[in-house]
Design a protein around this motif. Structure first.
Motif, short mmCIF file in Angstrom:
data_model
loop_
_atom_site.label_atom_id
_atom_site.label_comp_id
_atom_site.label_asym_id
_atom_site.label_seq_id
_atom_site.Cartn_x
_atom_site.Cartn_y
_atom_site.Cartn_z
N LEU A 45 4.02 39.89 73.56
CA LEU A 45 5.19 40.77 73.51
C LEU A 45 5.02 41.83 72.42
O LEU A 45 5.31 43.01 72.65
CB LEU A 45 6.45 39.95 73.24
N PHE A 49 4.85 45.96 72.87
CA PHE A 49 5.82 46.84 72.20
C PHE A 49 5.12 47.80 71.25
O PHE A 49 5.45 49.00 71.20
CB PHE A 49 6.86 46.01 71.45
N ASP A 50 4.14 47.31 70.51
CA ASP A 50 3.40 48.18 69.59
C ASP A 50 2.69 49.31 70.34
O ASP A 50 2.51 50.41 69.80
CB ASP A 50 2.36 47.37 68.80
N THR A 52 3.84 51.09 72.53
CA THR A 52 4.78 52.20 72.79
C THR A 52 4.87 53.14 71.60
O THR A 52 5.55 54.17 71.67
CB THR A 52 6.18 51.66 73.10
N ASN A 54 6.10 52.10 68.68
CA ASN A 54 6.98 51.40 67.77
C ASN A 54 6.23 50.22 67.16
O ASN A 54 5.09 49.95 67.51
CB ASN A 54 8.23 50.91 68.52
N TRP A 56 6.60 46.04 66.28
CA TRP A 56 7.27 44.74 66.32
C TRP A 56 7.13 44.09 64.95
O TRP A 56 6.04 43.79 64.49
CB TRP A 56 6.62 43.88 67.40
N GLN A 316 15.39 49.84 70.57
CA GLN A 316 15.90 48.67 71.30
C GLN A 316 15.76 48.87 72.80
O GLN A 316 15.38 47.95 73.54
CB GLN A 316 17.37 48.43 70.95
N LEU A 319 12.17 48.44 73.80
CA LEU A 319 11.79 47.04 73.83
C LEU A 319 12.35 46.35 75.08
O LEU A 319 11.65 45.57 75.73
CB LEU A 319 12.29 46.32 72.58
N THR A 322 10.19 47.25 77.90
CA THR A 322 8.87 46.61 77.75
C THR A 322 8.90 45.15 78.14
O THR A 322 7.97 44.63 78.77
CB THR A 322 8.38 46.75 76.30
N LEU A 323 9.97 44.45 77.79
CA LEU A 323 10.06 43.01 78.08
C LEU A 323 10.04 42.72 79.57
O LEU A 323 9.56 41.66 80.00
CB LEU A 323 11.35 42.44 77.46
N THR A 328 3.66 42.95 81.01
CA THR A 328 4.16 42.13 79.91
C THR A 328 4.62 40.78 80.41
O THR A 328 4.35 39.74 79.79
CB THR A 328 5.34 42.83 79.20
#
Length: 412
Positions: A45, A49-50, A52, A54, A56, A316, A319, A322-323, A328
């Motif tokens: 996960l 996210f990283d 993107t 951003n 984590w 947020q 994320l 992404t989830l 993912t």
């Protein structure tokens, strides 16, 4: 204990701007996934996210959900919210939502058509309060599994059991070889979960729902439930020498062939995988204890506390997207041992046990789990009773059932 939230005291925490921003940011994510298999899954996960832009920021809290949730809730209600936090599917964040401390993701869900991709529908229903969606389901975790060490039974000179009755019958042979029949950790949620698995698997769907969904105290006190308490009595006798605390320590007893089996959710697969064990060769998994092939659509979801920082608010949403991304979902769930919440992903790499779960899910043999059916107050009362029952052989089956029926009578 019910978490009482004074909305007025935390009103400041609910004010923020929702305008999207282009800049990336760090986002703290809290969870209780700290075992070897769980940590490997979380890395998937974080990596997604990283990617993107951003970052984590991992906020792992050691211990079970029962240890972590009060800490998470205290931070949110105290005005120090994390960017996102894990809870189980169900009612664990209900009061936080009602207090206005969690973000509403209804618009994003509509834009990305979550209602079309999340399966089964009950997962998203558990995220929905008053018609609005407040969380992102990430997996389907089912409790209804009996994990068996093939070598332990070979050592005992008996065939690997195909169902609960054969497992109970094999216990004396295991004990003769110094093998613990049933591995069970000392935390209350483990004994309570094992009991619920026995109720669902040995009692069947109708009995399970009459007790936990309909809150039928008469049924809870009746002869059908008496049979479940008899099975629980067998279980506590088999687990009497299982002197470990954490669930993954109990799983390790099975992995190292020191215990014959463990009733535990499919997250145990992550531990077998980390240990290099092969499903169907080194260990056997019996969904529904080999009696009733049925899984609960419990599991984990992420909630997003309201933020004052616009960049974190934007992150947020990234994320959340992404989830639920197909890649993912596959990467995370293969490591976690759970099933994906998307019905359109390719899981050709799934092992023998995961394929069993996918087959049961495809057939629609599913039930909601206790986190979805009982308030946290009622859950806690049940956990306390089962913890006492499994640790105190002097608590009779009859007295335990009577107390259980009283809990159901007042359950909400």
């Amino acid at each position: 204990m019910r978490y009482r939230i004074l909305v007025a005291a935390f009103a400041a925490a609910t004010t923020c701007g929702y305008a999207g921003v282009a800049s990336a940011t760090d986002l703290e994510v809290t969870h209780w996934w700290t075992s070897g298999g769980e940590a490997a899954a979380v890395k998937e996960l974080a990596k997604a996210f990283d990617a993107t832009g951003n970052k984590w920021v991992d906020g792992a809290i050691a211990g079970s959900g029962g240890t972590a949730r009060p800490i998470m809730i205290s931070r949110i209600t105290g005005g120090d919210p994390m960017g996102a936090t894990q809870f189980n599917h169900g009612r664990q964040a209900e009061e936080l939502v009602q207090a206005g401390l969690m973000r509403d993701f209804t618009d994003l869900a509509a834009k990305e058509k979550w209602t079309e991709i999340v399966r089964p529908k009950s997962l998203l229903d558990s995220c929905t309060i008053d018609g609005k969606i407040y969380c992102v389901p990430v997996n389907i975790h089912s409790w209804q599994w009996l994990w068996l060490s093939n070598k332990a039974f070979e050592t005992a000179g008996v065939p690997v059991p195909k169902n609960w009755d054969e497992f109970v019958a094999a216990a004396p042979k295991l004990e003769e070889k110094g093998i613990i029949p049933l591995a069970l950790g000392g935390q209350a949620w483990q004994s309570s979960g094992a009991f619920d698995v026995m109720l669902a698997a040995l009692g069947g769907k109708d009995l399970f729902l009459k007790v936990y969904q309909d809150k039928d105290a008469e049924v809870a006190a009746g002869p059908e439930m008496a049979k479940i308490f008899k099975a629980a009595d067998d279980a506590r006798k088999m687990a009497k020498n299982s002197n470990v605390q954490d669930w993954n320590q109990a799983t390790n007893l099975v992995i190292t062939d020191k215990a014959g089996g463990q009733i535990m959710g499919d997250w145990a697969q992550g531990e077998f995988q980390i240990a290099g064990k092969v499903a169907g060769k080194d260990y056997t998994c019996l969904p529904g204890l080999g009696v009733t092939e049925m899984i609960a659509t419990g599991g984990d979801a992420f909630y997003f506390p309201v933020q004052k920082d616009a960049a974190k608010t934007a992150a947020q949403e990234v994320l959340a997207t992404t989830l639920l991304d197909p890649k993912t979902q596959v990467a995370f769930n293969l490591k976690k041992g759970s099933l994906p919440v998307r019905g359109d992903v390719d899981l050709n790499a799934a092992n023998d046990c995961m394929k069993k779960g996918l087959d049961i899910l495809a057939k629609g043999n599913v039930i909601p789990w206790t986190d979805q059916l009982l308030s946290q107050d009622s859950q806690k009362q049940k956990e306390d009773l089962m913890s006492e029952f499994f640790s105190n052989p002097n608590l009779s089956v009859e007295d335990a059932q009577k107390r259980f029926a009283e809990i159901i009578a007042s359950a909400d």
